[in-house]
Scaffold this active site. Structure first.
Site, short mmCIF file in Angstrom:
data_model
loop_
_atom_site.label_atom_id
_atom_site.label_comp_id
_atom_site.label_asym_id
_atom_site.label_seq_id
_atom_site.Cartn_x
_atom_site.Cartn_y
_atom_site.Cartn_z
N ASP A 143 6.19 -67.06 10.40
CA ASP A 143 6.83 -66.49 9.05
C ASP A 143 6.28 -67.24 8.06
O ASP A 143 6.83 -68.60 7.48
CB ASP A 143 8.23 -66.74 9.52
CG ASP A 143 8.97 -65.93 8.04
OD1 ASP A 143 8.35 -65.66 7.25
OD2 ASP A 143 10.43 -65.91 8.33
N SER A 191 16.60 -63.31 6.07
CA SER A 191 15.97 -63.89 5.06
C SER A 191 17.24 -64.43 4.10
O SER A 191 17.82 -65.33 4.07
CB SER A 191 15.15 -62.77 4.39
OG SER A 191 14.32 -63.45 3.53
N TYR A 208 23.35 -58.81 2.73
CA TYR A 208 22.24 -59.45 2.28
C TYR A 208 22.51 -59.83 0.82
O TYR A 208 22.40 -61.17 0.82
CB TYR A 208 21.13 -58.19 2.12
CG TYR A 208 19.81 -58.77 1.60
CD1 TYR A 208 18.99 -59.52 2.48
CD2 TYR A 208 19.39 -58.56 0.35
CE1 TYR A 208 17.78 -59.99 2.03
CE2 TYR A 208 18.21 -59.21 -0.06
CZ TYR A 208 17.48 -59.95 0.84
OH TYR A 208 16.11 -60.36 0.37
N HIS A 221 8.11 -62.48 9.22
CA HIS A 221 9.19 -62.50 8.87
C HIS A 221 10.01 -61.18 9.22
O HIS A 221 11.27 -60.92 8.91
CB HIS A 221 9.12 -62.28 7.17
CG HIS A 221 10.38 -62.41 6.34
ND1 HIS A 221 10.99 -63.80 6.54
CD2 HIS A 221 10.93 -61.84 5.47
CE1 HIS A 221 12.09 -63.78 5.77
NE2 HIS A 221 12.06 -62.74 5.16
#
Length: 689
Positions: free
Chosen positions: A624, A541, A461, A659
């Protein structure tokens, strides 16, 4: 394999000069909302058709679907929340699309069903999101999420009768749920959005309101707003004793807050008298709780890894007192339970929990079960107990009750498993990144595979001060059962080591995140954990951005990737929904210095013709409204247009999903099977027969 014949995607002629450089944006039209633009809807239909046909032919898909479903089929509970003498908690019997919410009268009382979201929509895509019982447990406030959107409707249930009341609050988003006694609650909302733009328009002028039980929303009282600063966001909390409301305000995603306080005891006389406590947007202030005139916070002011402080609001000098100084580990959060402080720390991305008295003395550590994540520690001042969950890569979350007086820990709800956790090895490695920085890396695999190379799924991430810690995933467990290895890299940009670690991976330092991830892949190959051609990558994301960026920068290193709900156009991210908040981490595309950093790694703008990119499955969803799907649409179109080699570049677009949160079990199983089958196909992982 022959290259796929992709559906034709119309190229527009949009070219804009930005800071002296012409920037082509041929797929700008794909930013339009799929619900209102027939051309975009047709493109989605054609792309999904190709992707569905391809995935259906993968030989391992059926096995992964069966195993993921079987691994999800266990009874699981959420953390109990005590209010009055009642205990509220969620439960999923195994394969229910949505967890149900129950209440018990007393800890050992019989469970009574209060809410069953599985009955709310035929496609099970309407979900129970946050919920909070009133102080005495008479009412239950809950938020409803529809189709994965970030918008929420707030509703109230009469717990005594189990009846949903007429109260309904619309246009709530990014809100807390804060009861003011039994009479009403504080919440955050935006002005009503135009229905045509609700999933794409930027959000401004968030404000805090009070809703009184039994009244219409148009009677709600405005508590705190900043019309002169429309970009400010506000969230309200109420201390456990009901004495103070604490409003925290932010100007983005960065941990820089202002704090205001309302004395609720004086409300009937002086109204919503909002008083500043911390001004300046300089540091983070995480409310722990309050008792009487005293408040406790965790802050990174003068302590990059946070310290625990308190303040007595009767003190006219407003002097902050340090109770627990900064430690080597990062202080994540704190709660007050009974007459104790329970503090959560991260040590090399794994949890530890420590109990103090209210003055920060007499620390006692709560014994946890190895490398894992402990969370929760819910409770209130005066309670004899706290509840927490503990999970790891090979262990689904179990719920435990900790007796503060005796220190005894006992299970509240632990899952019955269809696999043996002891069959799997969890190791923590440390490797050097490009600039010599030491980065932690978890590696999980069957013990029988230690010392052998296996197809490996690397996850990352690296942003927004978010820490990645050990957790259980049925999808990942299916990958492990098939004979793969899983690796999780704690990249810079996250919150694992406090502010300095976050700062080292954002703004002008964002390339460090990509370098860390690339170095993790190189380390896995060098150590023999996987072989060249056996390394796959995944992220969602900001992590979807990560996957796409490193695939651009090092296409030779990775066999395949899954870029999920990613931020792909770094020159226009700030123009949609929540995108403006991300300037704190990414920089401002309207400023030349930031723009040049963003231009250098923006996935959409750095795809090169003739490059043999890894096999890529892009995943997104039509609803989303956090990272709008146009990011993924444009990236996938550009990647397909630059096709070289034979590896596929596909996009999977879920309907009635957002999302990630609120996704029904059936959709989660199908998506997980598609992704793992795709990654297995291109990394050489063969599922057991």
């Amino acid at each position: 394999m022959k290259p796929l014949a992709y559906p034709e995607t119309r190229r527009g002629d949009v070219v804009e000069t930005q800071f002296g450089e012409p920037i082509a944006d041929p797929y700008r039209w794909l930013e339009n909302d799929v619900r209102s633009d027939p051309a975009v809807a047709d493109w989605v239909k054609q792309q999904n058709g190709l992707t569905d046909r391809y995935l259906a032919e993968l030989p391992q898909r059926a096995w992964f679907a069966q195993r993921i479903r079987a691994l999800m089929d266990y009874e699981r509970f959420g953390l109990p929340h005590k209010a009055g003498k009642r205990y509220f908690y969620t439960r999923n019997s195994g394969l229910q699309n949505q967890a149900q919410l129950f209440v018990r009268e007393g800890l050992n009382g019989a469970p009574r069903l209060l809410l069953d979201p599985n009955t709310w929509a035929k496609d099970a895509a309407t979900a129970l999101d946050e919920w909070a019982p009133s102080d005495k447990g008479r009412y239950l406030l809950y938020s409803v999420q529809d189709g994965g959107s970030d918008w929420r409707m707030l509703k109230v249930l009469d717990v005594n009768t189990g009846t949903v009341m007429a109260d309904a609050v619309h246009w709530a988003k990014f809100t807390g749920l804060a009861w003011v006694g039994e009479e009403g609650f504080l919440y955050s909302r935006f002005p009503a959005a135009d229905e045509q733009d609700r999933f794409q328009a930027l959000n401004y002028n968030q404000a805090v309101y009070f809703h009184r039980i039994g009244t219409a929303q148009d009677a709600d009282e405005l508590v705190h707003a900043t019309p002169d600063h429309p970009t400010y966001s506000h969230a309200a909390a109420v201390t456990s004793d009901g004495r103070h409301a604490v409003i925290t305000s932010t100007i983005g995603t960065d941990a820089r807050l202002e704090v205001h306080v309302i004395d609720l005891a004086a409300r009937r006389k002086s109204g919503w008298n909002v008083q500043p406590l911390v001004t300046g947007f300089d540091h983070d202030w995480r409310l722990v709780d309050g008792m009487g005139s005293r408040l406790w916070f965790a802050t990174n002011k003068d302590a990059p890894r946070y310290r625990l402080v308190s303040i007595d609001l009767r003190d006219k000098t407003r002097t902050w007192q340090t109770l627990v100084p900064e430690a080597q580990e990062t202080l994540e959060k704190g709660t007050i339970v009974g007459s104790k402080l329970v503090l959560n720390y991260l040590k090399d991305a794994a949890s530890r929990a420590v109990v103090y008295d209210l003055n920060g003395k007499a620390a006692t550590q709560i014994a946890l079960r190895g490398i894992g994540t402990a969370s929760g520690f819910t409770g209130r001042p005066g309670d004899p107990e706290t509840f927490y969950s503990y999970a790891s890569f090979n262990q689904p979350a179990g719920i435990f009750r900790f007796n503060l007086a005796s220190g005894a820990v006992e299970p509240f709800a632990t899952p019955s498993l269809t696999f043996k956790p002891d069959d799997y090895a969890i190791e923590q490695h440390f490797y050097e990144s490009k600039d010599g920085t030491r980065v932690p890396l978890f590696v999980v695999r069957k013990k029988a595979l230690v010392g052998k190379a296996a197809p490996t799924l690397l996850y990352g991430y690296g942003g927004f001060d978010i820490s990645l810690t050990p957790s259980f995933s049925a999808t990942r467990m299916a990958w492990l059962e098939a004979g793969g290895a899983f690796a999780l890299a704690n990249l810079r940009g996250g919150g694992e080591y406090g502010k300095a670690w976050h700062d080292a991976g954002r703004l002008g330092n964002k390339q460090n995140v990509f370098d860390d991830f690339i170095a993790a892949g190189e380390y896995l190959i060098k150590q023999g954990i996987t072989k060249p051609g056996g390394l796959t990558i995944q992220g969602g994301s900001n992590g979807g951005l990560l996957v796409a960026a490193v695939a651009n920068q090092r296409p030779d290193l990775f066999a395949a990737g899954n870029a999920a709900v990613g931020v792909m156009d770094m020159l226009r991210f700030d123009r949609f929904t929540a995108g403006r908040y991300w300037i704190d981490d990414y920089g401002d595309p309207g400023k030349e210095a930031d723009w040049r950093v963003l231009r250098a790694y923006s996935p959409y703008h750095n795809i090169r013709r003739g490059v043999d990119y890894p096999a890529m499955l892009v995943t997104t969803a039509d609803t989303d409204d956090r990272v709008v799907p146009g990011h993924s649409f444009k990236y996938a179109a550009a990647l397909q247009a630059a096709q070289a080699g034979t590896r596929p570049h596909l996009i999977r677009i879920e309907t009635r999903a957002g999302h990630g949160t609120g996704k029904p079990t059936d959709k989660a199983v199908a998506e997980g099977a598609d992704i793992l089958a795709f990654l297995a196909q291109w990394s050489g992982l063969t599922a057991p027969e």
